[in-house]
Design a protein around this motif. Structure first.
Motif, PDB file in Angstrom:
ATOM      1  N   GLY A 942      44.735  84.183  21.966  1.00  0.00           N
ATOM      2  CA  GLY A 942      45.438  85.256  22.663  1.00  0.00           C
ATOM      3  C   GLY A 942      46.901  84.925  22.776  1.00  0.00           C
ATOM      4  N   HIS A 943      47.574  85.577  23.729  1.00  0.00           N
ATOM      5  CA  HIS A 943      49.003  85.309  23.899  1.00  0.00           C
ATOM      6  C   HIS A 943      49.429  85.529  25.342  1.00  0.00           C
ATOM      7  CE1 HIS A 943      48.930  89.682  23.173  1.00  0.00           C
ATOM      8  NE2 HIS A 943      50.007  89.712  23.910  1.00  0.00           N
ATOM      9  N   ILE A 957      54.279  80.554  36.819  1.00  0.00           N
ATOM     10  CA  ILE A 957      53.059  81.363  36.761  1.00  0.00           C
ATOM     11  C   ILE A 957      53.114  82.229  35.515  1.00  0.00           C
ATOM     12  CG2 ILE A 957      52.649  81.441  39.256  1.00  0.00           C
ATOM     13  CD1 ILE A 957      53.945  84.317  39.113  1.00  0.00           C
ATOM     14  N   ALA A 958      51.941  82.561  34.999  1.00  0.00           N
ATOM     15  CA  ALA A 958      51.928  83.425  33.815  1.00  0.00           C
ATOM     16  C   ALA A 958      50.644  84.228  33.759  1.00  0.00           C
ATOM     17  CB  ALA A 958      52.072  82.583  32.554  1.00  0.00           C
ATOM     18  N   LEU A 959      50.751  85.380  33.106  1.00  0.00           N
ATOM     19  CA  LEU A 959      49.573  86.172  32.779  1.00  0.00           C
ATOM     20  C   LEU A 959      49.437  86.156  31.261  1.00  0.00           C
ATOM     21  CD1 LEU A 959      50.202  89.277  35.087  1.00  0.00           C
ATOM     22  CD2 LEU A 959      48.592  87.402  35.508  1.00  0.00           C
ATOM     23  N   GLY A 960      48.199  86.239  30.799  1.00  0.00           N
ATOM     24  CA  GLY A 960      47.997  86.249  29.358  1.00  0.00           C
ATOM     25  C   GLY A 960      46.674  86.882  29.025  1.00  0.00           C
ATOM     26  N   VAL A 961      46.521  87.248  27.764  1.00  0.00           N
ATOM     27  CA  VAL A 961      45.211  87.752  27.335  1.00  0.00           C
ATOM     28  C   VAL A 961      44.578  86.679  26.456  1.00  0.00           C
ATOM     29  CG1 VAL A 961      45.720  90.195  27.569  1.00  0.00           C
ATOM     30  CG2 VAL A 961      46.299  89.047  25.440  1.00  0.00           C
ATOM     31  N   VAL A 962      43.309  86.379  26.749  1.00  0.00           N
ATOM     32  CA  VAL A 962      42.616  85.300  26.055  1.00  0.00           C
ATOM     33  C   VAL A 962      41.221  85.783  25.673  1.00  0.00           C
ATOM     34  CG1 VAL A 962      41.697  82.946  26.267  1.00  0.00           C
ATOM     35  CG2 VAL A 962      43.877  83.530  27.348  1.00  0.00           C
ATOM     36  N   ARG A 963      40.851  85.516  24.451  1.00  0.00           N
ATOM     37  CA  ARG A 963      39.516  85.888  23.972  1.00  0.00           C
ATOM     38  C   ARG A 963      38.448  85.228  24.856  1.00  0.00           C
ATOM     39  NH1 ARG A 963      38.625  88.339  19.412  1.00  0.00           N
ATOM     40  NH2 ARG A 963      40.700  87.972  18.560  1.00  0.00           N
ATOM     41  N   GLY A 964      37.613  86.061  25.473  1.00  0.00           N
ATOM     42  CA  GLY A 964      36.569  85.548  26.357  1.00  0.00           C
ATOM     43  C   GLY A 964      37.107  84.882  27.616  1.00  0.00           C
TER      44      GLY A 964
END
Lengths: 1001, 91
Positions: A942-943, A957-964
């Motif tokens: 993801g990223h 702090i960070a938000l991200g999209v991650v597979r599963g």
């Protein structure tokens, strides 16, 4: 001292008005009316440029916009410098400075000329074939290739001139003011049609206007005198507008045309000030008459490109219209009668025609007889096999043609000359017709493409329709105009025409030579240096489609779009591949017909008008307080407010801290606002949002998520129930227009039975958002009459209120996670309410913050931004927002898609929080996230979508999209960067105040 | 740029309108009863005809009304326009 080759005075040239100009650093003189080309020729200057690939010396070849060689750079070293200007079109003016392109150090001695001797090494596709390997060398090759390619130089400073766009409407548009266009315009205008006549040149009358020979007469007058009277007549017609120096660039469907009107390029420099230079005319015509004439074809033989070789018709025009002889010993080479018109005219003016070479055997033509009577030698059945002279032609070699025209026979004969005129017949200028969607047909008898099927209410007349001779034009024009314009009569019934022209022609696309094909340089496309040999090579290498051959050999791909040589390229392909011309078709003619300046294309849409932007009612305050702005959709939004030389990072840290410690203020006016009314308003919201709305009490607010029918998140925002059947919906700033459009679409097409009315009120209200622990104290000073107690005014509710006499709506909603109020007031009062809040907040250090701080604050709370943390592939489930999707509702937009086999997959990318091992390390947004760096290939999970240093949590702090990612809480992942890798831990996306204590504080 | 005869406003330039894809695709009344394939048919499958095509258009910079257009996609000739809910003409 150069020679002066002026012949008799001409009507276009004013010999009392002398103009000086500079070409390649040397000063020359011409007269008013001259083009740069005619003035140079009068000074015996032929060599004006070097060819693109072989750097061969090239001269002026034509007298019009089809010119391939004589393209020059104007106004060197100024912001007005312009490349690729055709010397044949630009009219000279006092102070004109022009120079040759594509040569170094000079046009007379050009280092690149060595390419000519290397030419056996530079076949078609040379660059494709040679610079393939090793691939790491490409950067080195590229530097040299780019340096040697290209023609002129573009300006490096902004264009100081003024350009405009203008819409025009007319009943009849006539393109081209040759004899056909003049007659058509007169017939249309005299029958009451609002008529517009456009001509690309500076004068009316086309080639007939300088046809002074006794061989061509109309109603017993020499054709030019007859036409001149017609022109004087049409100038008096009120409903006929005539524009000269106006070139039609594009002919689109439904008779929509673009034309460029040149207003100042011919004026002396000091008379151009504050005047519009060029206008782009956007024309909508009920009917279009195309009368664009025809272009003379060159002939294709060995070394047919030397300076001093011109089209025969161009020599005729320079002599008759400009009063310039192109040489003192002229030879003409032809396959038709046109060159004899030139010969007779030159002879009349006392210019010596040394010989005429005619492909044809004996032809019974009055023009030929007249020529021979005047002691000009005609070689019948001969062809030129070679020419010589490096910077200027000095002789030709001729041989006899075999009966079938495939070979040369007999002995070679050399004739001395200083100029050669060539005439290969005529090609109708069908470019605009085909642009409009028209279909051509091939006429075998004279090998031309002519208009066949018209896609709109239009007609082609005259030479562009394949009617080349005066007889053909005048005998058909009356009926054509009557039928097309649906009129009873024109002035052109029973015209008496006398013409000596014989239509016979011997068409040989590639003339035979005594040398083998590989040994000749027979240019088909002069501007791009494509030869007959290149085309044959392309065919040998397997190219068949005309479009492919064009791209491989670059035939027809110059700024002139191959106006001269395209037909020959087709002819050679047809002969070599043994296919029929009509079946091969032509390459596509694309707009513009002649190049347009960027200035004309953009018009007044430059600077701040390039892309108009929207300002909030509080914009001036932001400017005064030195805000930096960010573009959001069309809006300019305050981004951050740097204080005392702060950089962006410091400003955002300060603003973010102040908002949580005491009070912050944000201009939220740009959020989309849609007023929703009607008895079915609640039902409507039920259908467009994922959550339930029926039970929302009047005076309460609710956050909603809107999906597309494919189940992906589309927009979000808070909607407030103002009354039983009255809501106000807020949308994202960028999504406002498309959300309204989508809601209207569903209401009108899927659910027309619903009683719902939508109104966009984004611009009607200003929104001032005050947040932080001291926000209540501040707004209660601004609106003292309102009860701000938590009992009366809890989180997620709304109140009508008044500030003085002015009504406003106050919502207690929060995008920061802080106790927060939004005051919505009629836009004109926005700035004054903002200033009142600033005044009231002074004691609490109220801090204005911009979008960047807003983004940071909401990320601390784990609130998403649609379009930043989502793209069009995220469902609410992917966002871990299952709570907002109603299980009870039977249907809403996108519901069915939420359990498609693809959307229920466990290993979709899901939104998670990310914490770095080192709390001071801030991730880069967009960085890739992986689990195993050693696995090959590395699997991207993801990223990172949002990342900040939080001054309130004192960590990154960070938000991200991650597979599963949903099932990876606590798991360690890696962010590989260019020089390092960063270790992160998957975390809950809510970093601050999970219990929502601050909202109610 | 073609001219569209808006059934509510009359002839206007194409730039005032926005295209909305194939017409007469009705949103299923009971999406939950559909199989994945049936739903995908509604959601994704479009004919994209070269030739006469029935399309939805909206007069977005005008009356903001949706309507149907019968257009020949090969030459942009518009054969008919009619309001939403009206029966398509036989062409």
């Amino acid at each position: 001292m150069t020679k002066n080759l002026r012949v008799k005075t001409s009507k276009l040239i004013d010999e009392t008005y002398k103009i000086s100009f500079k070409f390649n650093g040397k000063t020359y003189y011409g007269y008013k009316g001259d083009t740069l080309a005619s003035a140079l020729l009068a000074n015996d200057v032929h060599l004006v440029g070097r060819s693109f690939k072989y750097h061969r010396p090239r001269g002026i070849m034509t007298a019009g916009s089809e010119e391939p060689n004589a393209i020059v750079q104007l106004h060197n070293n100024t912001s007005r410098t312009e490349p690729n200007v055709r010397a044949t079109e630009i009219e000279i003016y006092e102070g004109l400075i022009a120079s040759s392109q594509n040569c170094w150090p000079s046009v007379n001695f050009d280092i690149g000329g060595i390419n000519n001797f290397l030419s056996p090494l530079l076949p078609a596709g040379f660059y494709y074939k040679t610079f393939m390997w090793p691939s790491s060398f490409w950067k080195k090759y590229e530097y040299f290739i780019r340096k040697s390619a290209g023609l002129g130089k573009s300006p490096t400073k902004p264009d100081p001139d003024i350009y405009e766009h203008k819409y025009m409407h007319c009943d009849v548009l006539v393109i081209g003011a040759g004899i056909s266009g003049i007659m058509a315009a007169k017939a249309a205008a005299k029958n009451g049609f609002k008529t517009l006549l456009l001509e690309e040149k500076s004068y009316l009358g086309g080639s007939t206007i300088y046809q002074n020979s006794e061989h061509f007469k109309i109603n017993n007058q020499i054709s030019s005198s007859w036409l001149e009277k017609e022109i004087n007549e049409i100038k008096k017609i009120k409903n006929l507008e005539i524009k000269i120096r106006t070139s039609v660039a594009a002919f689109h469907g439904y008779n929509f045309l673009l034309a460029r009107e040149n207003l100042t390029d011919h004026l002396p420099l000091d008379q151009r000030k504050n005047k519009t230079r060029q206008k782009l005319l956007k024309i909508r015509a009920k009917k279009v008459i195309t009368a664009t004439g025809s272009l003379e074809r060159p002939l294709i033989f060995d070394n047919n490109d030397r300076p001093g070789i011109l089209l025969s018709s161009a020599i005729n025009k320079y002599a008759n219209l400009f009063g310039v002889a192109c040489g003192e010993k002229i030879i003409l080479f032809t396959n038709n009668d046109s060159a004899y018109e030139t010969a007779i005219n030159l002879n009349q003016k006392g210019v010596k025609v040394a010989a005429i070479i005619d492909n044809r055997e004996e032809v019974d033509s009055k023009l030929i007889k007249d020529t021979e009577k005047n002691n000009m030698k005609v070689y019948k059945g001969y062809t030129i096999v070679d020419t010589s002279g490096y910077r200027r032609i000095n002789s030709i070699s001729i041989m006899q043609l075999s009966k079938d025209g495939q070979k040369v026979i007999g002995t070679k004969k050399t004739i001395v000359c200083d100029c050669l005129g060539i005439s290969g017949g005529w090609t109708p200028a069908v470019h605009l017709f085909t642009q409009s969607g028209g279909k051509l047909k091939f006429r075998d008898e004279d090998q031309v493409f002519i208009p066949n099927i018209y896609p709109s209410d239009q007609i082609s007349i005259g030479a562009c329709n394949g009617d080349f001779t005066l007889n053909e034009i005048l005998s058909t024009i009356n009926n054509k105009l009557k039928e097309f314009l649906n009129i009873k009569e024109t002035d052109y019934k029973n015209l008496d025409v006398q013409s000596s022209y014989n239509k016979s022609k011997r068409n040989i696309w590639l003339l035979p030579s005594d040398k083998a094909i590989g040994k000749t340089k027979s240019f088909v496309d002069y501007q791009n240096d494509a030869t007959a040999k290149d085309i044959k090579l392309a065919l040998r290498e397997g190219f068949r489609s005309i479009e492919h051959v064009k791209r491989y050999t670059t035939t027809g791909m110059g700024t002139d779009q191959g106006k001269l040589g395209n037909m020959h390229a087709l002819g050679i392909i047809s002969e070599t591949s043994d296919s029929k011309m009509g079946e091969l078709g032509t390459t596509t003619f694309r707009p513009p017909y002649t190049p347009l300046t960027f200035g004309t294309i953009v018009g007044r849409n430059v600077g701040e008008y390039f892309d108009i932007f929207r300002k909030t009612p509080i914009h001036d305050w932001h400017i005064k307080n030195k805000a930096e702005f960010e573009n959001v959709g069309q809006w300019k939004r305050a981004w951050f407010y740097p204080k005392d030389g702060e950089n962006m990072y410091d400003a955002v840290q300060r603003e973010s801290k102040a908002a949580r410690d005491s009070a912050g203020i944000l201009d939220a006016s740009t959020l989309g606002k849609i007023d929703i009314q009607g008895t079915d308003a609640s039902e409507f919201l039920n259908r467009v949002y994922t959550n339930a709305w029926s039970k929302l009490a009047v005076g309460k607010c609710r956050y909603g998520l809107m999906l597309n029918e494919d189940g992906m998140v589309y927009d979000d925002g808070v909607t407030t129930r103002l009354d039983e059947n009255h809501y106000i919906m807020t949308t994202t700033t960028g999504g406002a227009a498309t959300v309204l459009g989508k809601l209207e679409d569903y209401l009108q097409t899927e659910w027309p039975e619903l009683d719902v009315y939508l109104t966009s009120v984004t611009d009607h209200y200003a929104t001032v958002s005050v947040c932080g622990p001291n926000s209540k104290k501040i707004v209660s000073q601004v609106i003292p009459d309102l009860d701000f107690s938590d009992e009366n005014f809890p989180h997620m509710s709304f109140k009508n209120a008044k500030i003085g006499k002015i009504k406003c709506r106050v919502m207690r909603i929060s995008f920061t996670g802080e106790h927060s109020y939004e005051i919505n007031i009629q836009a004109n009062y926005g700035k004054s309410v903002w200033e009142k809040c600033m005044e009231a907040g002074k004691e609490f250090n109220i801090t204005p913050y911009g979008t960047e701080t807003m983004h940071l604050l909401r990320a601390e709370k784990g609130f998403i931004i649609v379009g930043q943390d989502t793209d069009a592939t995220m469902t609410p489930i992917d966002l871990q927002m299952d709570w907002i999707v109603s299980k009870k509702k039977y249907d809403f937009i996108g519901k069915r898609s939420l359990y498609r086999s693809d959307t229920i997959k466990e290993d979709r990318k899901q939104l998670v929080g990310l914490l770095t091992e080192n709390p001071d390390e801030v991730l880069e947004e967009g960085a890739q996230i992986v689990a195993d760096i050693k696995k090959s290939p590395v699997e991207m999970l993801g990223h990172v979508t949002s990342s900040y240093y939080s001054p309130n949590l004192k960590k990154s702090i960070a938000l991200g999209v991650v597979r599963g990612g949903k099932n990876m809480l606590g798991q360690k992942l890696i962010i590989p960067m260019e020089n390092k890798q960063i270790n992160v831990t998957v975390a809950d996306p809510v970093f601050l105040d999970k219990e929502n204590k601050r909202l109610n504080a | 740029m073609f001219i569209i005869n808006c059934p509510y406003c009359g002839e206007r330039e194409q730039s005032e309108f926005k295209a909305g894809g194939e017409a007469h695709i009705v949103r299923p009344k009971q999406p939950t009863e559909l199989s994945d394939d049936q739903w995908a048919e509604y959601l994704f499958m479009r004919k994209n005809i070269k030739g006469v095509q029935f399309e939805r258009w909206v007069h977005v910079h005008g009356c903001r009304k949706w309507f149907n257009v019968v257009r020949d996609t090969s030459n942009d000739m518009i054969k008919a326009v009619y309001k939403m809910g009206e029966k398509p003409p036989s062409i």
